[in-house]
Design a protein around this motif. Structure first.
Motif, PDB file in Angstrom:
ATOM      1  N   UNK A 177       0.821  -1.198   0.000  1.00  0.00           N
ATOM      2  CA  UNK A 177       0.000   0.000   0.000  1.00  0.00           C
ATOM      3  C   UNK A 177       0.864   1.260   0.000  1.00  0.00           C
ATOM      4  N   UNK A 178       0.368   2.298  -0.653  1.00  0.00           N
ATOM      5  CA  UNK A 178       1.145   3.527  -0.780  1.00  0.00           C
ATOM      6  C   UNK A 178       1.569   4.091   0.570  1.00  0.00           C
ATOM      7  N   UNK A 179       0.682   4.033   1.572  1.00  0.00           N
ATOM      8  CA  UNK A 179       1.013   4.670   2.844  1.00  0.00           C
ATOM      9  C   UNK A 179       2.113   3.907   3.588  1.00  0.00           C
ATOM     10  N   UNK A 180       2.379   2.659   3.199  1.00  0.00           N
ATOM     11  CA  UNK A 180       3.472   1.888   3.788  1.00  0.00           C
ATOM     12  C   UNK A 180       4.720   1.903   2.907  1.00  0.00           C
ATOM     13  N   UNK A 181       4.591   2.346   1.672  1.00  0.00           N
ATOM     14  CA  UNK A 181       5.649   2.243   0.675  1.00  0.00           C
ATOM     15  C   UNK A 181       6.474   3.522   0.667  1.00  0.00           C
ATOM     16  N   UNK A 183       8.687   4.220  -1.385  1.00  0.00           N
ATOM     17  CA  UNK A 183       8.849   4.585  -2.793  1.00  0.00           C
ATOM     18  C   UNK A 183       7.571   4.203  -3.542  1.00  0.00           C
ATOM     19  N   UNK A 184       6.472   4.948  -3.361  1.00  0.00           N
ATOM     20  CA  UNK A 184       5.183   4.528  -3.920  1.00  0.00           C
ATOM     21  C   UNK A 184       5.113   4.562  -5.439  1.00  0.00           C
ATOM     22  N   UNK A 185       6.093   5.209  -6.087  1.00  0.00           N
ATOM     23  CA  UNK A 185       6.104   5.261  -7.552  1.00  0.00           C
ATOM     24  C   UNK A 185       7.220   4.423  -8.169  1.00  0.00           C
ATOM     25  N   UNK A 186       7.849   3.589  -7.356  1.00  0.00           N
ATOM     26  CA  UNK A 186       8.945   2.750  -7.833  1.00  0.00           C
ATOM     27  C   UNK A 186       8.666   1.306  -7.430  1.00  0.00           C
ATOM     28  N   UNK A 187       8.281   0.454  -8.367  1.00  0.00           N
ATOM     29  CA  UNK A 187       7.927  -0.921  -8.012  1.00  0.00           C
ATOM     30  C   UNK A 187       9.108  -1.776  -7.572  1.00  0.00           C
ATOM     31  N   UNK A 188      10.336  -1.285  -7.766  1.00  0.00           N
ATOM     32  CA  UNK A 188      11.504  -2.072  -7.376  1.00  0.00           C
ATOM     33  C   UNK A 188      11.900  -1.853  -5.929  1.00  0.00           C
ATOM     34  N   UNK A 189      11.355  -0.770  -5.287  1.00  0.00           N
ATOM     35  CA  UNK A 189      11.762  -0.445  -3.913  1.00  0.00           C
ATOM     36  C   UNK A 189      10.540  -0.193  -3.041  1.00  0.00           C
ATOM     37  N   UNK A 190      10.646  -0.634  -1.795  1.00  0.00           N
ATOM     38  CA  UNK A 190       9.533  -0.490  -0.856  1.00  0.00           C
ATOM     39  C   UNK A 190       9.959   0.207   0.427  1.00  0.00           C
ATOM     40  N   UNK A 191      11.160  -0.108   0.929  1.00  0.00           N
ATOM     41  CA  UNK A 191      11.586   0.418   2.228  1.00  0.00           C
ATOM     42  C   UNK A 191      13.080   0.668   2.234  1.00  0.00           C
TER      43      UNK A 191
END
Length: 430
Positions: A177-181, A183-191
């Motif tokens: 989910x965006x609020x946990x991500x 990098x909400x616009x980068x599918x390769x990175x989350x945290x």
């Protein structure tokens, strides 16, 4: 009597599939709030109980003069129907900094289609407790884990019910989910994980390899900290490192160098700064497929203004800093990459010898190249503002607990580096 039935469905690139059977279904109200353009309400979920199967391991690890510990993680989350995909698994440690956030993340990943997360995290050697949080369907299992003897956190978590999806917005479609991500616009990175979670490491080198040194561990001293960008699975996709030269108590000169063994690389960028923070060199970059011998800082006769190791001149002056970012061409597990500072080493210009940490390079007989005949290393890594010994002062005299720590193979006096004889160490400041 007739009963009105409403069947609906909704699908989108940014919203998970949702179905509802009637207007009394809580999914219906949630779905209608989205369709109407209203502020989305929390996705429905119900009460839950967690069943916990604990298989944590305490397998002894080889002692290599580590003042940090790397703990492996294996967590599986399942519900009554199937493994749970996309559950957050996070490990945090208490913050020691007054006024800072109460805890710092050292591990974060999301379960795969098998409901599993695997990886590792690194903590200070004297850390006693970590906090585990696992999210499933908006509910949380939390536990403090006494980590003193634990080498692997291994837990199977059973969720007592099956709930509707709690995913609302996921702009980049990576399953988080965006609020946990981050990098909400980068599918390769989350945290992003900072290593260490607070402050920095101090790495101290003896430079007479292969000869035994005088064990003052001030010949070359660098402070560093790192950031790892992780994908949903907790694999590393980018690495950043920050390195500051802080002491040169040796007649020899050196360069500071860096490697990421086993990682495939797309590119790197490197910047260098003067002691006052002004930029010296920028746009230093390259596109190698691997990195094993990258020069971070040049000749040590030019990277720091004074030794910071003399009893007669105790004014602390920092040297130059390097900032490095490496973009990996494919994700790599934290276990395969190994813990920071990875392979940060010095090359002695006068002798042509490289000085690496122990437990990285071995000869044909399997002997550790960077431990001498007594088992002593040429490199020490210490969390935080380590005050290294004055020139020609043996660390066993500067730190009274050091000898008992290594003679016990790291089982006692794990906080040895926090209690120096102040008259025998250089008064470095953060």
């Amino acid at each position: 009597m007739t009963k009105k039935i409403l069947v609906c469905f909704f699908a989108s690139l940014s919203l998970s599939f949702v179905s509802c059977a009637s207007s009394s279904d809580p999914n219906y109200a949630w779905l209608m709030s989205l369709v109407a353009g209203a502020t989305p309400v929390e996705a429905p979920s119900g009460p839950t109980d967690f069943g916990i199967d604990i298989n944590d391991e305490t397998t002894p690890v080889d002692f290599v003069f580590d003042t940090t510990r790397t703990i492996t993680v294996n967590v599986q989350v399942i519900d009554p129907v199937a493994p749970v995909n996309g559950s957050m698994v996070q490990v945090t440690v208490p913050s020691a900094t007054p006024g800072a956030a109460s805890s710092k993340s050292v591990f974060k990943a999301y379960t795969n289609t098998s409901g599993e997360v695997t990886g590792s995290f690194t903590i200070d050697g004297d850390t006693k407790t970590v906090h585990l949080t696992v999210e499933a369907y908006g509910k949380f299992y939390e536990a403090d884990i006494t980590i003193v003897t634990v080498s692997k956190v291994d837990r199977r978590i059973t969720v007592g019910f099956t709930a509707s999806t709690t995913q609302i917005f996921d702009t980049d479609g990576d399953g988080v989910q965006d609020f946990e991500d981050v990098f909400p616009n980068d599918p390769t990175r989350v945290s992003t994980i900072r290593i260490p979670a607070e402050d920095y490491y101090t790495t101290s080198y003896e430079d007479l390899f292969p000869k035994q040194g005088d064990a003052d561990f001030n010949d070359y001293v660098v402070r560093s900290y790192f950031e790892e960008d992780l994908n949903k699975a907790g694999e590393v996709v980018r690495v950043r490192g920050y390195f500051t030269h802080v002491a040169k108590g040796a007649g020899y000169n050196h360069t500071l160098r860096f490697g990421l063994p086993g990682a495939s690389v797309t590119s790197y960028s490197l910047l260098r700064y003067a002691a006052d923070g002004t930029t010296l060199e920028e746009n230093l970059s390259g596109t190698p497929t691997t990195i094993s011998d990258l020069e971070l800082l040049g000749n040590s006769s030019t990277t720091i203004a004074k030794s910071n190791a003399s009893r007669t001149d105790t004014t602390f002056v920092k040297g130059k800093t390097a900032k490095l970012e490496v973009i990996l061409s494919s994700p790599i597990s934290k276990l395969a990459l190994g813990p920071a500072p990875y392979d940060t080493f010095v090359r002695v210009i006068n002798t042509g010898k490289d000085i690496h940490a122990a437990n990285k390079y071995f000869d044909a007989e399997g002997q550790d190249i960077y431990r001498d005949s007594t088992g002593f290393p040429w490199v020490l890594l210490v969390p935080g503002n380590f005050q290294w010994p004055y020139e020609a002062t043996d660390i066993r005299n500067s730190y009274p607990k050091f000898k008992s720590w290594y003679e016990s193979l790291g089982t006692t006096d794990t906080d040895w580096f926090r209690t120096p004889n102040v008259s025998d160490v250089f008064p470095s400041t953060p």
